[in-house]
Design an enzyme around this catalytic site. Structure first.
Site, short mmCIF file in Angstrom:
data_model
loop_
_atom_site.label_atom_id
_atom_site.label_comp_id
_atom_site.label_asym_id
_atom_site.label_seq_id
_atom_site.Cartn_x
_atom_site.Cartn_y
_atom_site.Cartn_z
N THR A 1 38.95 36.82 30.75
CA THR A 1 39.75 35.61 31.20
C THR A 1 40.86 36.19 31.56
OG1 THR A 1 39.90 32.78 31.57
CG2 THR A 1 39.99 34.23 29.30
N ALA A 2 42.29 35.08 32.14
CA ALA A 2 43.64 35.71 32.67
C ALA A 2 43.78 35.40 30.83
CB ALA A 2 44.35 34.79 33.09
N PRO B 1 41.74 39.96 34.63
CA PRO B 1 42.33 39.53 35.28
C PRO B 1 43.32 40.63 36.43
CG PRO B 1 42.69 40.73 33.12
CD PRO B 1 41.16 39.88 33.15
N GLY C 1 37.78 36.07 39.83
CA GLY C 1 38.55 36.30 38.85
C GLY C 1 38.81 35.87 37.75
N GLY C 2 38.73 37.00 36.12
CA GLY C 2 38.74 36.10 35.12
C GLY C 2 37.36 36.19 35.13
N ASP C 3 36.93 34.63 34.32
CA ASP C 3 35.34 34.62 34.10
C ASP C 3 35.28 33.77 34.38
OD1 ASP C 3 33.53 34.78 31.62
OD2 ASP C 3 34.11 32.70 31.82
N ILE D 1 35.46 29.85 33.57
CA ILE D 1 37.02 29.00 33.10
C ILE D 1 37.47 29.01 34.20
CG2 ILE D 1 39.28 29.59 31.99
CD1 ILE D 1 36.88 29.24 29.85
N ASP E 1 36.55 35.99 45.30
CA ASP E 1 37.73 35.39 45.14
C ASP E 1 39.22 36.47 45.46
OD1 ASP E 1 36.09 33.31 44.54
OD2 ASP E 1 36.78 32.85 42.44
N LYS F 1 40.89 31.27 47.99
CA LYS F 1 41.26 29.39 48.00
C LYS F 1 42.68 29.37 47.09
CE LYS F 1 37.01 27.47 45.61
NZ LYS F 1 36.67 28.38 46.15
N MET G 1 47.10 28.10 36.64
CA MET G 1 47.55 27.41 37.87
C MET G 1 48.61 26.30 38.07
SD MET G 1 43.95 27.07 39.64
CE MET G 1 43.23 26.05 38.00
#
Length: 249
Positions: A121-122, A15, A91-93, A96, A38, A60, A172
């Site tokens: 993951t976040a 994260p 970022g994260g996994d 996911i 990313d 993105k 998101m």
């Protein structure tokens, strides 16, 4: 002479906090020829790359991609076929909401070796920082991750995902916070259900805020919440260390 084929590594960067990288992720970053990353990957993590590594950003944002996913897939395959060790840093996994599945499929179709290195993951990292248990024997026996932007919210069926004994984590979803609250309340979730908003979790400027579902959109506006941020809906949110930001504040 037969050309040497490299390899693609789909690596989760976690994260944000570099200390939350796995040992394997750190080793691969330090040994990469090319890092395709990313926008959510923290600068402190990118700084771990060797001077010889090439870094390409494919950041993105909502409704704006610097490179379409198909082009990213092609870039990864092309560079691995050229013999490079390619780290696709997310970022994260990777699996996911990271489109890692699409990139793995592209590598397989091109017969390019590809390996997935999971990351925190976040939802896990940000909730841990906020002292927010996503499951709890007295409050939640199930947790679900959904995306608030993958497609029109009206097309998504979230019935039964939030409510008593359940935790819903929305990735998101900041831009659609008002619509998310309306959707959940219309599905029968109490307007008084606790919610937490976890902004930039595990980073130096992180914030954890808590209110009620009916005030979710109001909190996002008043606090000027920015992405990346998660929304956690469920009774466990009341057990977090988040700061209360209620309707009257």
């Amino acid at each position: 002479m037969e050309q040497h084929i490299g390899k693609i590594w789909l690596v989760g960067a976690g994260p944000g906090d570099p200390d939350l990288l796995t040992v394997k992720a750190l080793r691969l970053i330090k040994g990469a020829d090319l890092i395709v990353h990313d926008g959510l990957v923290d600068a402190a993590i990118l700084a771990l790359a060797p001077p010889s590594a090439e870094l390409i950003s494919v950041a993105k944002a909502r409704s704006r991609h610097t490179m379409p996913q198909e082009a990213i897939n092609a870039l990864l395959v092309e560079q691995a076929l050229a013999g490079r060790q390619v780290v696709r840093l997310k970022g994260g996994d990777p699996f996911i909401f990271g489109r890692g599945g699409e990139e793995l499929e592209a590598a397989r179709a091109a017969a390019v070796p590809c390996e997935v290195v999971p990351g925190i993951t976040a939802a896990i990292g940000c909730a841990a920082e906020a002292g927010l248990p996503l499951t709890h024997r007295e409050a939640a026996s199930a947790v679900t991750f959904v995306a608030g932007q993958c497609k029109d919210l009206s097309d998504q069926n979230w019935a039964g995902l939030a409510g008593h004994g359940r935790t819903l984590v929305i990735y998101m979803g900041i831009a659609t916070a008002d619509a998310i609250a309306e959707k959940l309340i219309a599905d029968g979730v109490s307007p008084a259900m606790p919610v937490a908003v976890l902004e930039k979790g595990t980073r130096g400027d992180s914030r954890a805020m808590r209110t009620l579902l009916a005030d979710l959109g109001g909190l996002v506006k008043r606090a000027e919440v920015e992405s990346p941020a998660l929304i956690v809906v469920g009774e466990v949110a009341a057990r977090s260390d988040a700061v209360d930001v209620l309707l009257h504040s």
